[in-house]
Design an enzyme around this catalytic site. Structure first.
Site, PDB file in Angstrom:
ATOM      1  N   GLU A  38     -24.562   9.246 -69.845  1.00  0.00           N
ATOM      2  CA  GLU A  38     -23.613   9.283 -68.728  1.00  0.00           C
ATOM      3  C   GLU A  38     -22.783  10.558 -68.767  1.00  0.00           C
ATOM      4  O   GLU A  38     -22.461  11.144 -67.742  1.00  0.00           O
ATOM      5  CB  GLU A  38     -22.690   8.062 -68.778  1.00  0.00           C
ATOM      6  CG  GLU A  38     -23.395   6.802 -68.309  1.00  0.00           C
ATOM      7  CD  GLU A  38     -22.503   5.588 -68.439  1.00  0.00           C
ATOM      8  OE1 GLU A  38     -21.279   5.704 -68.180  1.00  0.00           O
ATOM      9  OE2 GLU A  38     -23.029   4.534 -68.835  1.00  0.00           O
ATOM     10  N   LYS A 123      -7.346  20.456 -98.158  1.00  0.00           N
ATOM     11  CA  LYS A 123      -7.635  21.889 -98.067  1.00  0.00           C
ATOM     12  C   LYS A 123      -9.101  22.016 -97.675  1.00  0.00           C
ATOM     13  O   LYS A 123      -9.995  21.822 -98.494  1.00  0.00           O
ATOM     14  CB  LYS A 123      -7.373  22.570 -99.410  1.00  0.00           C
ATOM     15  CG  LYS A 123      -7.675  24.051 -99.383  1.00  0.00           C
ATOM     16  CD  LYS A 123      -7.082  24.740-100.581  1.00  0.00           C
ATOM     17  CE  LYS A 123      -7.545  26.180-100.728  1.00  0.00           C
ATOM     18  NZ  LYS A 123      -7.892  26.871 -99.493  1.00  0.00           N
ATOM     19  N   GLU A 180      -8.432  25.167 -89.330  1.00  0.00           N
ATOM     20  CA  GLU A 180      -9.670  25.533 -90.008  1.00  0.00           C
ATOM     21  C   GLU A 180     -10.861  25.137 -89.147  1.00  0.00           C
ATOM     22  O   GLU A 180     -10.913  24.023 -88.613  1.00  0.00           O
ATOM     23  CB  GLU A 180      -9.722  24.773 -91.344  1.00  0.00           C
ATOM     24  CG  GLU A 180     -10.631  25.384 -92.350  1.00  0.00           C
ATOM     25  CD  GLU A 180      -9.909  26.331 -93.312  1.00  0.00           C
ATOM     26  OE1 GLU A 180      -8.764  26.752 -93.016  1.00  0.00           O
ATOM     27  OE2 GLU A 180     -10.516  26.641 -94.350  1.00  0.00           O
TER      28      GLU A 180
END
Length: 677
Positions: A38, A123, A180
């Site tokens: 869809e 991190k 990031e």
DNA sequence: GATCCTCGAGTTCC
DNA sequence: CTCGAGGATC
């Protein structure tokens, strides 16, 4: 300029909003709202509309994510606010020292009592990036570069679906989000499948793949490599006040529509930091993206200001890294090992390197093709990883660091142990020594297999001991193990009288076994535990099995022509028949007549189980026995035919596969209920 | 003939 | 755990 019909403009606006809403649900919230098909239909409709009326193709249209033309190079971008790096803590002591320093400096600055509050985050092992939004519109994306000047990767970042092209309402005139860019492990797997299919080089890890994708000059290639983004901070901000805490800043970024990783918390004092570190470390394997540690940031903005910076790193933040799970080291040599079946396996001898908490010195290269595929040469620098938490694996070579005198590996044409010819059938990946039991290595491996836990289970008969009794000409076949004397054993290296007596006792215990174990212990090619069990069920006795010809063997379920030929061939060999006679003469025995009939109608009859992880009270062996006793089957891999996956703690990839296939996953308690009915 | 499902075999480090 | 390959199934 042609005017766009009002209906078309309205429809386009509606489609854009709708697609962005689904994108946000799918890529950011990870909760899809409509089927892919869809979504595709909506997307195509919008594309068509924009093709008919180019004026509708606004810069923030979702259709603009894909595409763009190849550019000759990446332009430079000067960051409005420096992109800093963080100081690293590599040990818990260093993390404690960080908290100590912060608390002390804040105390001097007049802060009250109590532990400092820290925003704790992951991190990510990806690429730091700065997204600039003006009046809510994404206008520029740049890499960190050296911190003050980075590269313009706007076109590439536009293809990242979790990056909003337009922020939600109430966005300030200028807002830079820092975060990031990374690639999910499952997307890397998919990408590498394609690379393999095309004969292109595979990517060693998600980070490399993400870096490659982001710096593509042709954004269309970036679009094919699904990337993801997590925001973790602010750059320049105009026309709005920064929230009073870092955690509130992250909440705000999330409210504006930016993806913020949910794995975060606010912790108090050093105890809180370490608790977060450990919790993440336990979770690490299960995350779908790579992280190389956690980050601690003093939460209160005012306290951050009080702490300030030292050179280019903030005093109020610190990265606490995990011990590396990947490391580079040098290939000192590639040696060849000879297995029980004569298989020659190349093994890389590595300069010792710490990976995931242990020192790695060896890594298997499986076979000749694998060496070629990875193009590993002696002298190369390679990336080593501990795969599946245990077994070290060479991921890739670092081509820039190949010395000019690097030597290619060549499979020897004669066995390095017995000098017999080496053969490799054209359609197989494995080269084999043809020496058979003439080969010392194969003889030793055969004995080790015979004594192994799942075979006769001779406790204390390990590699070192087998080495000595074979080298010393004391033992030539398994039967001779049982005639070893106390004096002989006690005379061997590292064997006192006590150990020798223990071994004799273990040998005595091993004399009483089962037919299944005995057949498995013989080490017939292609006959493992499972086939041994099938054979016992079918024939009921060793005599019947020995008498069977290939046709009779083919009647056994799961035995085909290759396995049947292997078994028939084994029993046709006079020295094998002799060895069996000698073992029986040495007192090896099992209850006769069992096995032919078995309790087919247990509670779990017809059900297939797969075990994974550590169960609270049962070992895997115990669980397997319970399943078999109740008429069920235990398999090693999850498929559509699996009925239940019995999962414990630290369950790995099998659990994921079960979820993907929609197979029922149960824990030990539910398993016990099944057993009881 | 292709595809899926299993099994067998080899491997590392503590 | 992972890979290769044998066996079963469609």
């Amino acid at each position: 300029m042609s005017t766009v019909p009002r209906a078309a403009a309205e429809r386009a606006a509606w489609l854009r909003a709708e697609i962005e809403r689904h994108n946000h649900a799918y890529y950011v919230l990870d909760a899809p709202t409509i089927p892919d098909a869809e979504w595709d239909a909506l997307f195509r409709e919008l594309q068509d509309l924009e093709a008919q009326h180019p004026a509708l193709a606004t810069a923030d249209s979702p259709t603009q994510r894909v595409g763009g033309v190849p550019r000759s190079d990446l332009a430079e971008v000067r960051h409005a606010v420096l992109m800093l790096s963080l100081n690293n803590a590599l040990t818990e002591d260093e993390a404690l020292a960080f908290d100590h320093r912060v608390a002390e400096m804040l105390a001097k600055a007049g802060r009250g009592e109590g532990p400092v509050e820290y925003a704790c985050e992951l991190k990510f092992d990806g690429l730091a990036i700065n997204l600039r939004y003006e009046d809510g519109l994404l206008v520029q994306a740049a890499t960190r570069g050296d911190g003050s000047v980075g590269e313009d990767v706007t076109a590439n970042v536009r293809t990242i679906h979790s990056v909003p092209l337009r922020l939600h309402d109430a966005a300030p005139p200028v807002l830079e989000a820092r975060g990031e860019v990374l690639m999910f492990k499952r997307d890397l797997a998919r990408l590498n499948e394609r690379q393999r299919a095309r004969g292109d080089k595979e990517f060693a890890n998600p980070r490399n793949a993400a870096a490659g994708a982001l710096r593509q000059l042709d954004a269309r290639i970036t679009a094919q490599r699904r990337l993801h983004f997590f925001a973790y901070g602010l750059g320049e901000l105009r026309g709005a006040a920064e929230p009073a805490t870092h955690s509130a800043t992250l909440d705000w970024l999330a409210a504006l529509g930016l993806p913020v990783c949910a794995e975060r918390t606010v912790a108090r004092g050093s105890d809180g930091l370490l608790a977060f570190y450990r919790a993440v470390q336990r979770k690490r394997e299960r995350l779908d993206y790579d992280i190389d540690g956690v980050v601690y940031k003093v939460d209160a903005r005012a306290e951050q200001v009080a702490l300030g910076f030292v050179s280019r790193a903030p005093r109020w933040a610190c990265a606490h890294k995990f011990p590396p799970q990947e490391a580079t080291t040098q290939v000192l040599d590639i040696e060849v090992q000879v297995g029980r079946t004569g298989a020659l396996t190349p093994v890389a001898r590595l300069a010792p390197v710490a990976v995931g908490g242990v020192t790695v010195t060896n890594a298997t290269l499986h076979n000749e093709d694998e060496v070629r595929r990875k193009d590993v040469r002696i002298g190369d620098t390679v990336i080593v990883r501990r795969a599946g938490d245990v077994i070290p694996e060479i991921v890739a070579v670092v081509p820039e660091r190949r010395p000019p005198d690097a030597r290619e590996f060549a499979m020897p044409s004669r066995c390095p142990v017995c000098d017999s010819a080496v053969e490799r059938p054209a359609d197989e990946a494995i080269a084999r020594c043809t020496g058979g039991l003439v080969c010392g290595a194969q003889r030793k491996q055969a004995l080790l297999h015979f004594a192994s836990r799942r075979a006769l289970d001779i406790e204390g008969l390990g590699e070192k001991l087998v080495e000595q009794v074979v080298e010393g000409d004391w033992v030539h076949g398994p039967a001779e193990l049982f005639s070893l004397s106390l004096e002989t054993l006690a005379g061997l290296e590292r064997m006192g009288e006590k150990s020798a007596a223990n071994l004799l006792h273990a040998l005595d215990k091993a004399r009483s076994t089962t037919l299944e174990r005995f057949i498995y212990a013989l080490g017939i090619r292609h006959v493992g535990e499972s086939t041994a069990r099938d054979l016992v069920h079918h024939f009921g006795s060793l005599a019947a099995l020995q008498a069977a010809d290939e046709a009779a063997l083919l009647a056994v379920p799961d035995v085909g022509p290759v396995v049947a030929a292997s078994i028939a061939h084994f029993f046709a060999e006079p020295h094998n028949r002799e060895a069996i006679e000698q073992l029986r003469a040495a007192g090896v025995q099992w209850p006769e007549g069992e096995g032919a009939a078995r309790p087919a109608a247990g509670r779990l009859a017809g059900k297939t189980f797969v075990l994974t992880g550590t169960l609270p009270t049962l070992t895997r062996e115990q669980a397997s026995e319970l399943i078999l006793a109740a008429g069920g089957k235990v398999s090693g891999s999850v498929s559509k035919k699996t009925d239940y996956v019995l999962a414990g703690d630290e369950a790995g990839s099998k659990l994921e596969k079960a979820q993907a296939l929609g197979v029922a996953v149960i824990d030990e308690a539910q398993f016990r209920k099944l057993l009881e009915g």
